[in-house]
Design a protein around this motif. Structure first.
Motif, short mmCIF file in Angstrom:
data_model
loop_
_atom_site.label_atom_id
_atom_site.label_comp_id
_atom_site.label_asym_id
_atom_site.label_seq_id
_atom_site.Cartn_x
_atom_site.Cartn_y
_atom_site.Cartn_z
N ASP A 296 0.81 -1.22 0.00
CA ASP A 296 0.00 0.00 0.00
C ASP A 296 0.85 1.27 0.00
O ASP A 296 0.54 2.23 -0.71
N ARG A 307 -1.97 6.91 1.80
CA ARG A 307 -2.12 5.48 2.07
C ARG A 307 -3.58 5.16 2.36
O ARG A 307 -4.10 4.11 1.94
N GLN A 311 -6.09 2.39 0.53
CA GLN A 311 -6.78 1.35 1.29
C GLN A 311 -8.29 1.44 1.10
O GLN A 311 -8.99 0.42 1.05
#
Length: 344
Positions: A296, A307, A311
């Motif tokens: 990620d 990030r 996600q």
């Protein structure tokens, strides 16, 4: 007579720009004086006189007696033909001298050239100079593999495309494949993104077999030792080996995942995707990078996202596909053709 001037057409004559303009004018204006040439070319009479005398020295124009002095061009087919014949003789002598210099180059102490097919270059400075020469000589395409280990104390051409991005000629296609296993380091990723020109093409794939740069499919450079990029390089001129290396590159290129060089910062909230069988372009980018094993954090850096945004896209995609793990997401997306075809 309307005669168009082109640097490319005149390059072989060795004539200066003003002399070429003056000759083009005289071809259609016989008996013109210096003032007329100066007015036509937009320079002073003295500058026009200098240009006309340079044409006279090359036997391309003659001065007609009288006051003021007038000038006439010689027949271009014969006069320019004679000039070009002299230039060809000069080039032939230069080629002979180049062969003599090459023999001195090959026999110089410390230089390792096994044959016309291969050349060993050992020091960082020599590698950089050889690489720069090959790159400046490229006219069509440069192919590039980059993989760890990278030289951190000094960037070398076979480590990154920094030099290629800075020096590649306009119009020369640059295609780079980076080993995604090395993209966990932010510096490596930024080098890849920042060093590749916007018109270049960058892809990622795990397990790149070697470092390699191929120039116009006519020469290639690679490290002598796979585990030590600072140990010198091998310059390849063998046409047979170049064909093999080019085929290897194309095979890897087809399997690699494109990474956009024009990624712009996106919002930190994923865009809801309700249309079945279709993906938002940003989610597709994330999915492609997932498919080559990138984590990620690395994906976020590659696409210049947070990030959390990455996600969120992955979570939404998992719900859309009915998948619980990253592996299931990648597998189902592949089965449903959601990754899309990589552009060649």
């Amino acid at each position: 007579m309307d005669v168009s001037s082109s640097d490319a057409l005149w390059a072989g004559t060795g004539l200066g720009f003003l002399a070429r303009q003056a000759l083009e004018y005289l071809v259609s204006h016989p008996g013109a004086d210096e003032d007329a040439v100066a007015a036509e070319t937009g320079v002073s009479a003295a500058a026009a006189r200098t240009a006309l005398r340079s044409l006279e020295a090359e036997l391309l124009a003659v001065r007609i007696a009288g006051q003021p002095a007038r000038w006439s061009a010689g027949p271009p087919r014969s006069s320019l033909g004679a000039l070009l014949a002299r230039k060809r003789q000069e080039l032939a002598r230069a080629e002979l001298y180049a062969e003599q210099l090459d023999e001195v180059y090959r026999t110089a102490p410390g230089r390792q050239i096994a044959s016309d097919l291969f050349e060993v270059v050992e020091s960082d400075e020599q590698v950089g100079a050889r690489y720069a020469h090959l790159l400046r000589s490229s006219r069509h395409e440069v192919l590039h593999f980059a993989r760890p280990p990278y030289v951190t104390r000094r960037i070398t051409p076979t480590d990154t495309s920094t030099a290629a991005g800075a020096m590649v000629r306009p119009g020369v296609r640059l295609r780079s494949v980076y080993d995604s296993d090395g993209m966990a380091d932010d510096g490596c990723l930024q080098t890849a993104l920042g060093g590749t020109p916007t018109e270049g093409e960058l892809r990622l794939l795990p397990g790149i077999p070697m470092k390699l740069v191929i120039f116009d499919r006519a020469a290639a450079i690679m490290p002598l030792r796979k585990d030590d990029p600072a140990a010198g390089s091998l310059v390849v001129h063998s046409s047979t080996l170049l064909e093999v290396l080019t085929a290897l590159f194309e095979s890897v290129w087809e399997r690699a995942v494109p990474l956009s060089l024009e990624s712009s910062p996106a919002s930190h909230t994923a865009v809801p995707e309700r249309q079945e069988g279709a993906l938002h372009s940003r989610t597709r980018d994330i999915l492609r990078l997932m498919s080559v094993g990138m984590k990620d954090d690395a994906i976020a850096r590659a696409l210049r996202l947070s990030r959390r945004t990455v996600q969120t896209h992955i979570s939404d995609l998992g719900r859309q596909l009915g998948a619980r793990t990253r592996f299931q997401i990648a597998l189902l997306a592949q089965e449903r053709g959601l990754l899309g075809d990589a552009e060649g």
